[in-house]
Structure formats: structure tokens, C-alpha cells
Scaffold this active site. Structure first.
Site, short mmCIF file in Angstrom:
data_model
loop_
_atom_site.label_atom_id
_atom_site.label_comp_id
_atom_site.label_asym_id
_atom_site.label_seq_id
_atom_site.Cartn_x
_atom_site.Cartn_y
_atom_site.Cartn_z
N ASN A 8 -22.37 23.32 -7.99
CA ASN A 8 -23.54 24.32 -8.30
C ASN A 8 -24.85 23.48 -8.21
OD1 ASN A 8 -25.21 26.17 -8.96
ND2 ASN A 8 -24.44 26.15 -11.30
N LYS A 10 -27.66 24.85 -8.05
CA LYS A 10 -29.03 25.48 -8.96
C LYS A 10 -30.15 25.61 -7.88
CE LYS A 10 -26.73 23.79 -13.10
NZ LYS A 10 -27.03 23.52 -14.55
N HIS A 93 -23.14 32.75 -15.41
CA HIS A 93 -23.47 31.12 -15.56
C HIS A 93 -24.61 31.37 -16.84
CE1 HIS A 93 -25.21 27.27 -15.75
NE2 HIS A 93 -24.40 26.72 -14.94
N GLU A 95 -27.18 29.71 -17.83
CA GLU A 95 -28.49 29.76 -17.50
C GLU A 95 -28.97 31.31 -17.16
OE1 GLU A 95 -28.55 26.80 -14.65
OE2 GLU A 95 -27.94 25.41 -16.17
N GLU A 165 -17.24 26.69 -19.55
CA GLU A 165 -18.46 25.89 -19.53
C GLU A 165 -18.85 25.82 -21.02
OE1 GLU A 165 -20.02 25.08 -15.26
OE2 GLU A 165 -21.08 26.64 -16.11
N GLY A 171 -25.49 20.05 -18.51
CA GLY A 171 -26.66 19.31 -18.06
C GLY A 171 -27.07 18.47 -19.42
N SER A 211 -21.47 18.69 -17.56
CA SER A 211 -21.40 17.21 -17.46
C SER A 211 -20.30 16.42 -17.21
CB SER A 211 -22.01 16.54 -18.82
OG SER A 211 -23.02 17.10 -19.40
C1 PEP Z 1 -23.21 23.79 -14.41
O1 PEP Z 1 -24.44 24.17 -14.57
O2 PEP Z 1 -22.29 24.72 -14.22
C2 PEP Z 1 -22.86 22.39 -14.88
C3 PEP Z 1 -21.67 22.32 -15.09
O3 PEP Z 1 -23.78 21.51 -14.78
P1 PEP Z 1 -23.65 19.83 -15.09
O4 PEP Z 1 -22.29 19.66 -14.44
O5 PEP Z 1 -25.00 19.40 -14.59
O6 PEP Z 1 -23.35 19.88 -16.62
#
Ligand code: PEP
Length: 253
Positions: A8, A10, A93, A95, A165, A171, A211
Site C-alpha cells: 500500500n 498510500k 483502511h 486512515e 490492521e 506506521g 509495521s
Molecule cells: C498500512 O498502512 O496498511 C500499513 C500496514 O502500514 P505500515 O506497514 O507502514 O505499518
């Protein structure tokens, strides 16, 4: 059983950088199999990337409209994505839930719009830190799944990928332990089994996101109900992304 690792990006990368990333993946994709590889790209590049993608790379949008065609300035529909060769979209997601008004009802409509077109809906769910500290993670994720997925007709499940998630891990550099992740994935598998039967539920890929990186991917992907990952930061360059993919026990090559 499906095994998937999806990136992803973003709101990152310019068009040339996106093309360089694909060039950096092409040789690797040609020499590996066993895991479906996807990437969620910014909307302006989707048609170009989908038509130029190397074999084995599926291009995803990071959003889709909850509305059909019509007077909805700025929106793009699932059939528009399909018409330019996009494989599906990431929906729900955290966000977008937190900052762009993606309520459970909107996420449900987006999932429905994608499955109606036979596209993949990579449906994200997960609890906040506050919710986990209150021991409410299962209740929260169950409610998100119930709202958007558990009422779909059984065949629609072929188009659904679930990404668990935990919001506190996205992040932040903080990863859920493999035991915390496996517990939630097992609960998700259990709800899918109750709603759709064991055979369908076993066929759904449940991805971990938060992460995930080359150093922890193998431990996470080694858990019984973790079928791969949704990867943010570590999907931004092909070397790290391939390092994450290398942690998947089903990867061959
Ligand atoms: C995400 O935004 O879906 C995600 C898993 O980000 P990160 O791997 O950077 O934590």
C-alpha cells in the site's frame, strides 16, 4: 487457501517512481511463485500501471466510490477500475475511516460495489490502542466485519480479502506480537466460518498489517491463520518488499 502479500503506497511516489518500482519487481516476479502479489497505487497512475504491470503483479486502487455513475465529482466507480484492468481496491483502511469519512455503511457499500464487479475487496479492520487497552479488540473488529462483510452472499466471499490492521501498529514501528495477531486472525476465521461455512472461510486470505517488515515477516506469516500481509512503509522499495515476501512460507523460487 490464498496467500497474498499486498503493498500500500498510500500518497507516495510520482509516476516515474511507480514505474521504476515495477521494473524493480519484474525479474523477481518472474522467478517466484506461490504468493499473490498486489500493490495499492495512487489513483492517477492506475490505468497506466495496470496496462504495464509485469506478470504476477495485480494493481489495486486505494479507494472506490460508494456511489454508482452520476453527479459525484471526484469519485471513481468499481466498473471504471475494472475497465482499466485494476484488480480491486483497498477499502476501510483506518486512515480513511479516521480522516476521510469512511463509516461502516460507506465501507459496506464500497465492498459491495467491488464484489458486484467481481473485483477484489481488500477489506481492512482493526482496533485503536485505546480499544485494545480496554480489551475490546475482538468486539470492535467483529462489528467492522459484521457491518461490511458478514452479510454478503456466500459466493461474494471469493472476492474478499480481510486485512487485520491494529491501528496502533500502522506506521508506528510497533508490530503486534505474532501471538496477538494470530489470536485476532483466528477470531476472524471463526466469524467467517460461522457466517459462510468452513470451506469458504478457509479460502479467505486474512492478511496482517502494521509495521510488517523483512525482519518480522517470517514470524508473522508463520502463524496458522495469517495468510500474508498488507504492507505500507516496507512496500515503498522493491528490496524491502521482496524481503517481506521472502518471509512467506508458501513462497517458492
Ligand atoms: C498500512 O498502512 O496498511 C500499513 C500496514 O502500514 P505500515 O506497514 O507502514 O505499518
Amino acid at each position: 487457501m490464498r496467500n497474498i502479500v499486498a503493498g500500500n503506497w498510500k500518497s507516495n511516489k510520482l509516476m516515474g517512481e511507480a514505474q521504476e518500482w515495477m521494473d524493480g519487481m519484474a525479474g523477481w516476479l518472474a522467478s517466484h511463485e506461490g504468493v499473490e502479489v498486489m500493490v495499492g497505487a495512487p489513483a492517477p497512475y492506475l490505468a497506466t500501471l495496470a496496462s504495464a504491470a509485469p506478470d504476477g503483479l495485480h494493481i489495486l486502487a486505494q479507494n472506490v466510490s460508494a456511489e454508482g455513475h452520476g453527479a459525484h465529482t471526484g469519485e471513481f466507480t468499481a466498473d471504471m477500475l475494472k475497465s482499466c484492468g485494476v484488480a480491486g481496491a483497498i477499502v476501510g483502511h483506518s486512515e480513511r475511516r479516521a480522516r476521510f469519512g469512511d463509516t461502516d455503511d460507506k465501507v459496506k457499500a464500497k465492498v459491495q460495489a467491488l464484489v458486484d464487479e467481481g473485483l477484489q475487496a481488500v477489506f481492512c479492520c482493526g482496533e485503536t490502542l485505546e480499544e485494545r487497552e480496554a480489551g475490546r479488540q475482538e468486539e470492535v473488529v467483529h462489528a467492522q466485519l459484521k457491518a461490511a462483510v458478514l452479510e454478503l452472499p456466500v459466493d461474494a466471499l471469493d472476492c474478499v480479502v480481510v486485512a487485520y490492521e491494529p491501528v496502533w501498529a500502522i506506521g508506528t514501528g510497533k508490530t503486534a506480537t505474532s501471538a496477538q495477531a494470530q489470536d485476532m486472525h483466528a477470531a476472524i476465521r471463526g466469524w467467517l466460518t460461522e457466517s459462510f461455512g468452513a470451506e469458504k472461510a478457509e479460502g479467505v486470505a486474512i492478511l496482517y498489517g502494521g509495521s510488517c517488515k523483512p525482519s518480522n515477516a517470517a514470524e508473522l506469516f508463520g502463524q496458522a491463520d495469517i495468510n500474508g500481509g498488507l504492507i505500507g512503509g516496507a512496500a515503498l522499495n522493491p528490496t524491502d518488499f521482496q524481503g517481506v515476501l521472502a518471509g512467506h512460507p508458501e513462497l517458492k523460487g
